[in-house]
Design a protein around this motif. Structure first.
Motif, PDB file in Angstrom:
ATOM      1  N   ASP A 122       0.827  -1.203   0.000  1.00 41.50           N
ATOM      2  CA  ASP A 122       0.000   0.000   0.000  1.00 41.50           C
ATOM      3  C   ASP A 122       0.863   1.255   0.000  1.00 41.50           C
ATOM      4  N   GLY A 123       0.262   2.361  -0.414  1.00 38.18           N
ATOM      5  CA  GLY A 123       0.988   3.624  -0.495  1.00 38.18           C
ATOM      6  C   GLY A 123       1.137   4.329   0.830  1.00 38.18           C
ATOM      7  N   GLU A 124       0.224   4.100   1.774  1.00 35.63           N
ATOM      8  CA  GLU A 124       0.301   4.784   3.060  1.00 35.63           C
ATOM      9  C   GLU A 124       1.582   4.392   3.791  1.00 35.63           C
ATOM     10  N   LEU A 126       4.586   5.089   2.784  1.00 36.38           N
ATOM     11  CA  LEU A 126       5.693   4.871   1.851  1.00 36.38           C
ATOM     12  C   LEU A 126       6.817   5.879   2.057  1.00 36.38           C
ATOM     13  N   LEU A 242       8.141   0.426  -7.826  1.00 40.14           N
ATOM     14  CA  LEU A 242       7.537   1.518  -7.060  1.00 40.14           C
ATOM     15  C   LEU A 242       6.747   2.451  -7.963  1.00 40.14           C
ATOM     16  N   LEU A 245       3.508   0.627  -8.814  1.00 41.65           N
ATOM     17  CA  LEU A 245       2.644   0.463  -7.653  1.00 41.65           C
ATOM     18  C   LEU A 245       2.054   1.787  -7.173  1.00 41.65           C
ATOM     19  N   HIS A 246       2.870   2.856  -7.227  1.00 41.23           N
ATOM     20  CA  HIS A 246       2.492   4.094  -6.551  1.00 41.23           C
ATOM     21  C   HIS A 246       2.544   5.345  -7.419  1.00 41.23           C
ATOM     22  N   TRP A 250       7.512   8.165  -7.543  1.00 38.27           N
ATOM     23  CA  TRP A 250       8.144   7.340  -6.517  1.00 38.27           C
ATOM     24  C   TRP A 250       9.316   6.539  -7.068  1.00 38.27           C
ATOM     25  N   ARG A 299      -4.173  -5.163  -4.300  1.00 42.40           N
ATOM     26  CA  ARG A 299      -4.231  -3.862  -4.973  1.00 42.40           C
ATOM     27  C   ARG A 299      -5.217  -3.947  -6.145  1.00 42.40           C
ATOM     28  N   ARG A 310       0.969   3.794 -16.203  1.00 43.53           N
ATOM     29  CA  ARG A 310       2.052   4.207 -15.298  1.00 43.53           C
ATOM     30  C   ARG A 310       3.415   3.847 -15.882  1.00 43.53           C
TER      31      ARG A 310
END
Length: 323
Positions: A122-124, A126, A242, A245-246, A250, A299, A310
């Motif tokens: 998860d991004g939180e 990171l 990264l 994912l984010h 990142w 995710r 992305r």
């Protein structure tokens, strides 16, 4: 033995092989399937000790063909890597036993110790975890093995790259021109070769499930692709993960974080670009399968289209930043 689910069932020959590598008086009391790749079955085995306690082992069995090479070679490399890492301070599993040719097991298998912690995709949090990832990768690259693993292999060529639908054709053409050039000379390092959030375990304090404060790395797993090559390749692989994912920013931030942690990349801009762009171009061949694995890991928003967009944005960012 109790199985937590049907997928956790250990095949009879493999079960007998595992039992031969337990301590006297120990028994397997439970097995649980772990999240893993498409070609390897991963299981956590709970071992009852003779004093009434428990400990855990992890069993990897290659049940299908792999893109990285024959299962025998991968398991030899992982076993060698785990032996090399013993006592280095890099938190890797300990090797218990390996049967790379399936002499005793139904499939080529490796048994190793279990490490605490869990992966966090998860991004939180990171912002906190990113420098921890960077420092850990610097520590991996600082390992000096007595016997070098095999040289890295890069399978992607300009002809195998799959340009995402709707991508900027000119940017991708420029990126393809970059990897058409001969690989730059490099200073070799011990590489994980699949260092990314799904292969790093974190201990997250209670009350802080995202690891925004107080997170620490407890393990780096999946050493089957351990190689010798430029540090840039490991950095590029993690930064691409990264970015997908984010978000692209990142990926670029991880490159900076690695250098801030003391890691050294290629000194010349053109050489850095070669390594950094090679990995996202390699991902272009596997966008659908990568997206599916991440959705299975929780995710759900990472559709094939999202990951492709992305990827395009990240290649564009690299060409703008380093090109």
């Amino acid at each position: 033995m109790t199985n937590h689910d049907e997928a956790a069932t250990v095949r009879p020959l493999t079960l007998a092989w595992v039992r031969r590598h337990l301590e006297a008086g120990e028994e397997i009391v439970a097995a649980e399937a772990l999240y893993g790749g498409a070609t390897a079955e991963m299981r956590s085995l709970t071992i009852g000790t003779r004093d009434g306690g428990i400990r855990r082992l992890v069993l990897r069995s290659f049940v299908g063909p792999t893109r990285q090479g024959p299962a025998e070679e991968l398991l030899h490399r992982e076993a060698d890597a785990l032996t090399t890492l013993t006592g280095t301070g890099v938190p890797a599993p300990g090797l218990v036993a390996v049967d790379p040719t399936a002499t005793h097991c139904e499939y080529p298998s490796l048994l190793m110790t279990h490490l605490p912690g869990r992966t966090v995709l998860d991004g939180e949090g990171l912002e906190t975890r990113l420098p921890l990832l960077a420092r850990q990768l610097v520590a991996v690259h600082a390992v000096r093995p007595a016997d070098r693993p095999r040289e890295y292999v890069a399978l992607t060529t300009a002809d195998t790259v799959v340009t995402p639908k709707g991508a900027d054709a000119a940017v991708w053409a420029g990126a393809l021109d970059v990897i058409r050039e001969p690989a730059p000379r490099y200073e070799g390092r011990f590489l994980h070769r699949d260092f990314q959030p799904a292969n790093v375990l974190f201990d997250l304090p209670s009350g802080d499930p995202a690891g925004a404060v107080g997170a620490r790395i407890t393990g780096v797993v999946d050493w089957a692709a351990a190689s010798w090559g430029p540090a840039d390749l490991d950095v590029a692989h993690c930064s691409t993960n990264l970015a997908l994912l984010h978000g692209p920013a990142w990926g670029l931030r991880f490159i900076e974080a690695y250098q801030e942690a003391g890691g050294r990349l290629a000194a010349v801009a053109d050489e850095r670009l070669y390594w950094q762009v090679r990995e996202p171009l390699a991902f272009s061949e596997e966008v659908q399968s990568v997206a599916q694995l991440w959705r299975e890991a929780g995710r759900a928003e990472l559709t094939t289209r999202t990951v492709g967009e992305r990827l395009d944005a990240y290649v564009t960012s690299l060409m703008d930043a380093l090109g």
